[in-house]
Design an enzyme around this catalytic site. Structure first.
Site, PDB file in Angstrom:
ATOM      1  N   HIS A  93      55.294  43.437  34.795  1.00  0.00           N
ATOM      2  CA  HIS A  93      54.063  42.742  35.152  1.00  0.00           C
ATOM      3  C   HIS A  93      53.976  42.457  36.650  1.00  0.00           C
ATOM      4  O   HIS A  93      52.893  42.338  37.203  1.00  0.00           O
ATOM      5  CB  HIS A  93      53.943  41.424  34.388  1.00  0.00           C
ATOM      6  CG  HIS A  93      54.008  41.566  32.903  1.00  0.00           C
ATOM      7  ND1 HIS A  93      53.071  42.257  32.186  1.00  0.00           N
ATOM      8  CD2 HIS A  93      54.923  41.123  32.000  1.00  0.00           C
ATOM      9  CE1 HIS A  93      53.382  42.226  30.899  1.00  0.00           C
ATOM     10  NE2 HIS A  93      54.504  41.546  30.765  1.00  0.00           N
ATOM     11  N   HIS A 122      57.325  35.534  42.784  1.00  0.00           N
ATOM     12  CA  HIS A 122      56.749  36.812  42.373  1.00  0.00           C
ATOM     13  C   HIS A 122      55.437  37.026  43.101  1.00  0.00           C
ATOM     14  O   HIS A 122      54.968  36.148  43.842  1.00  0.00           O
ATOM     15  CB  HIS A 122      56.552  36.855  40.855  1.00  0.00           C
ATOM     16  CG  HIS A 122      55.591  35.814  40.360  1.00  0.00           C
ATOM     17  ND1 HIS A 122      55.984  34.543  39.982  1.00  0.00           N
ATOM     18  CD2 HIS A 122      54.243  35.838  40.198  1.00  0.00           C
ATOM     19  CE1 HIS A 122      54.942  33.843  39.596  1.00  0.00           C
ATOM     20  NE2 HIS A 122      53.858  34.602  39.723  1.00  0.00           N
ATOM     21  N   HIS A 124      51.275  38.903  43.202  1.00  0.00           N
ATOM     22  CA  HIS A 124      50.095  39.468  42.542  1.00  0.00           C
ATOM     23  C   HIS A 124      49.316  40.266  43.589  1.00  0.00           C
ATOM     24  O   HIS A 124      49.144  39.809  44.718  1.00  0.00           O
ATOM     25  CB  HIS A 124      49.214  38.360  41.961  1.00  0.00           C
ATOM     26  CG  HIS A 124      49.890  37.575  40.876  1.00  0.00           C
ATOM     27  ND1 HIS A 124      49.832  37.919  39.543  1.00  0.00           N
ATOM     28  CD2 HIS A 124      50.658  36.448  40.943  1.00  0.00           C
ATOM     29  CE1 HIS A 124      50.519  37.054  38.828  1.00  0.00           C
ATOM     30  NE2 HIS A 124      51.039  36.144  39.657  1.00  0.00           N
ATOM     31  N   GLU A 134      44.936  35.827  43.521  1.00  0.00           N
ATOM     32  CA  GLU A 134      44.396  35.213  42.309  1.00  0.00           C
ATOM     33  C   GLU A 134      43.415  34.092  42.674  1.00  0.00           C
ATOM     34  O   GLU A 134      42.247  34.149  42.307  1.00  0.00           O
ATOM     35  CB  GLU A 134      45.541  34.718  41.437  1.00  0.00           C
ATOM     36  CG  GLU A 134      46.413  35.874  40.959  1.00  0.00           C
ATOM     37  CD  GLU A 134      47.130  35.590  39.667  1.00  0.00           C
ATOM     38  OE1 GLU A 134      46.913  36.339  38.698  1.00  0.00           O
ATOM     39  OE2 GLU A 134      47.928  34.631  39.634  1.00  0.00           O
ATOM     40  N   HIS A 147      53.754  33.769  44.932  1.00  0.00           N
ATOM     41  CA  HIS A 147      53.951  32.519  44.206  1.00  0.00           C
ATOM     42  C   HIS A 147      55.426  32.153  44.187  1.00  0.00           C
ATOM     43  O   HIS A 147      56.251  32.918  43.669  1.00  0.00           O
ATOM     44  CB  HIS A 147      53.448  32.639  42.763  1.00  0.00           C
ATOM     45  CG  HIS A 147      51.971  32.760  42.634  1.00  0.00           C
ATOM     46  ND1 HIS A 147      51.343  33.184  41.473  1.00  0.00           N
ATOM     47  CD2 HIS A 147      50.988  32.520  43.529  1.00  0.00           C
ATOM     48  CE1 HIS A 147      50.032  33.199  41.661  1.00  0.00           C
ATOM     49  NE2 HIS A 147      49.797  32.798  42.906  1.00  0.00           N
ATOM     50  N   THR A 229      49.115  31.514  35.559  1.00  0.00           N
ATOM     51  CA  THR A 229      48.073  32.545  35.576  1.00  0.00           C
ATOM     52  C   THR A 229      48.423  33.721  34.677  1.00  0.00           C
ATOM     53  O   THR A 229      47.745  34.751  34.697  1.00  0.00           O
ATOM     54  CB  THR A 229      47.821  33.053  37.010  1.00  0.00           C
ATOM     55  OG1 THR A 229      49.029  33.645  37.521  1.00  0.00           O
ATOM     56  CG2 THR A 229      47.393  31.907  37.911  1.00  0.00           C
ATOM     57  N   THR A 230      49.478  33.598  33.898  1.00  0.00           N
ATOM     58  CA  THR A 230      49.852  34.574  32.877  1.00  0.00           C
ATOM     59  C   THR A 230      50.136  33.808  31.589  1.00  0.00           C
ATOM     60  O   THR A 230      50.415  32.597  31.621  1.00  0.00           O
ATOM     61  CB  THR A 230      51.102  35.375  33.281  1.00  0.00           C
ATOM     62  OG1 THR A 230      52.190  34.471  33.514  1.00  0.00           O
ATOM     63  CG2 THR A 230      50.839  36.205  34.536  1.00  0.00           C
TER      64      THR A 230
END
Length: 388
Positions: A93, A122, A124, A134, A147, A229-230
């Site tokens: 992911h 991690h 995005h 995000e 993040h 957010t996941t």
């Protein structure tokens, strides 16, 4: 087979039940989330009810509608220390970095009450340089967002922290594309080629300090209460979004997009669309002298974190039960600077709802555990019928 079942009806019935439960359990366990199609964000709520919550992340931050505040300085503990080991993983992911350090880096101050310990970081990103972050600022998307995830240390670990509304804090940094490589990310992006396939890991020969991976301006930031957010989208996060972006070249960003997801396809994008702000208020921290007028704004009173936290016992830590918090209990957080000479009625305070989070009950792992438990119960019943 028919003759066997005629002579062993109970055994056949038991075997059929086991096969049915195992097939259902396997289906539940294998359910995953993604960013397209029937695994995409619009379907997350079908498996994780919390993803349909009212305080979800990410959001669009309207800089004209934020509340300027003077919060205490953020403390960055251990950010200048080099970790002993690192683990860089493509989990299908995103790319995630975990540190082996003693003690672990931590943060405090700002909108936080208590100390938050580092768990992982991690990223995005999007399929081109114009999208990827995000949270949006004034409807503007950056190319990537970093993040850094922390859990409140009083809750012992990040898993337990998911049960409490102030359980996690995330430092978010935006990335803008420039023509020059960012030297602080040279080693990082070079290692990505070693973990192109999902569920592969590698480590740094010369581990970076956290200070090298974050921005320079650590004073100006937006903060609000939101969610992961996941999935499971738990509404347990104090978000701290720094205003100044970090630079990264197009070539460096392309190395993130070359990673593969759990289906073996290129992981070109992994950001969730923005969610409604609802009744939340976004604060903007600045060094300017500002009168805190949260109580005079239209809408509900708001605080970033609750004023009180459970106190850990000094002994029997392994068997310690994390203190429970009554559902929908209202608590008051005093302002950061309290004038003891003023009467209590004149002291500024803000309220918020504080409830225990139960999103874990919707997770696939808990469903799988229930299925295994049913198998054990059926086995015991079958054994009892056979031998007693």
């Amino acid at each position: 087979m028919r003759s066997f079942c005629e002579n062993n009806r109970e055994l056949c019935r038991f075997t059929i039940k086991i096969l049915i439960i195992l097939s259902v359990a396997e289906k539940i366990q294998c359910q995953d989330f993604g960013y397209d199609g029937d695994k995409g964000p619009s379907h997350w709520g079908e498996q994780y009810n919390t993803c349909f919550g009212k305080h979800q992340s990410p959001i669009n931050i309207d800089s004209l509608d934020v509340v300027p505040v003077n919060l205490p300085p953020l403390e960055f503990i251990g950010f200048d220390e080099q970790p002993a080991k690192t683990n860089l993983t493509n989990n299908g992911h995103t790319v995630m970095l975990e540190l082996d350090a003693d003690p672990q880096p931590a943060i405090a101050g700002g909108p936080l009450t208590g100390v938050y310990e580092f768990a992982q970081l991690h990223f995005h990103w999007g399929d081109n340089d114009t999208v990827g972050s995000e949270d949006l600022i004034d409807s503007h998307s950056y190319a990537m967002e970093l993040h850094l995830v922390f859990y409140k240390s009083v809750y012992r670990n990040s898993r337990a922290a998911l049960d409490y509304e102030d359980g996690l804090a995330v430092l978010a940094f935006f990335f803008e594309v420039t023509s020059m490589d960012n030297p602080d990310f040279t080693d990082f992006t070079t290692l990505l080629s070693d973990i192109r396939s999902p569920h592969r890991s590698t480590s740094f020969v010369n581990p970076p300090k956290l200070r090298q991976l974050i921005g320079q301006d650590l004073i100006h930031y937006y903060t609000y209460n939101g969610s992961l957010t996941t999935p499971p989208c738990s509404e347990v996060v104090v978000w701290i979004d720094f205003k100044e972006p970090i630079s990264l070249s197009h070539d460096q960003l392309e190395k993130f997009r070359a990673l593969e997801d759990t289906d073996g396809a290129r992981l070109t994008h992994n950001y969730r669309p923005i969610q409604p702000l609802g009744d939340r208020i976004v604060l903007f921290n600045t060094e300017d002298v500002i009168e805190n007028n949260l109580q005079n704004r239209n809408g509900p009173a708001y605080a970033v974190v609750p004023a009180e936290e459970p106190v850990a016992k000094p002994t029997e830590l392994e068997n310690e039960k994390i203190p429970d918090v009554p559902d929908q209990q209202e608590i008051t957080e005093p302002s950061n600077t309290v004038d003891t000479e003023k009467p209590q009625s004149e002291k500024k305070g803000v309220k918020r709802k504080f409830r225990k989070n139960t999103a874990w009950r919707n997770s696939p792992n808990s469903c799988f555990t229930v299925a295994i438990s049913l198998i054990i119960v059926l086995f015991i019943r079958f054994s009892a019928n056979q031998f007693f």
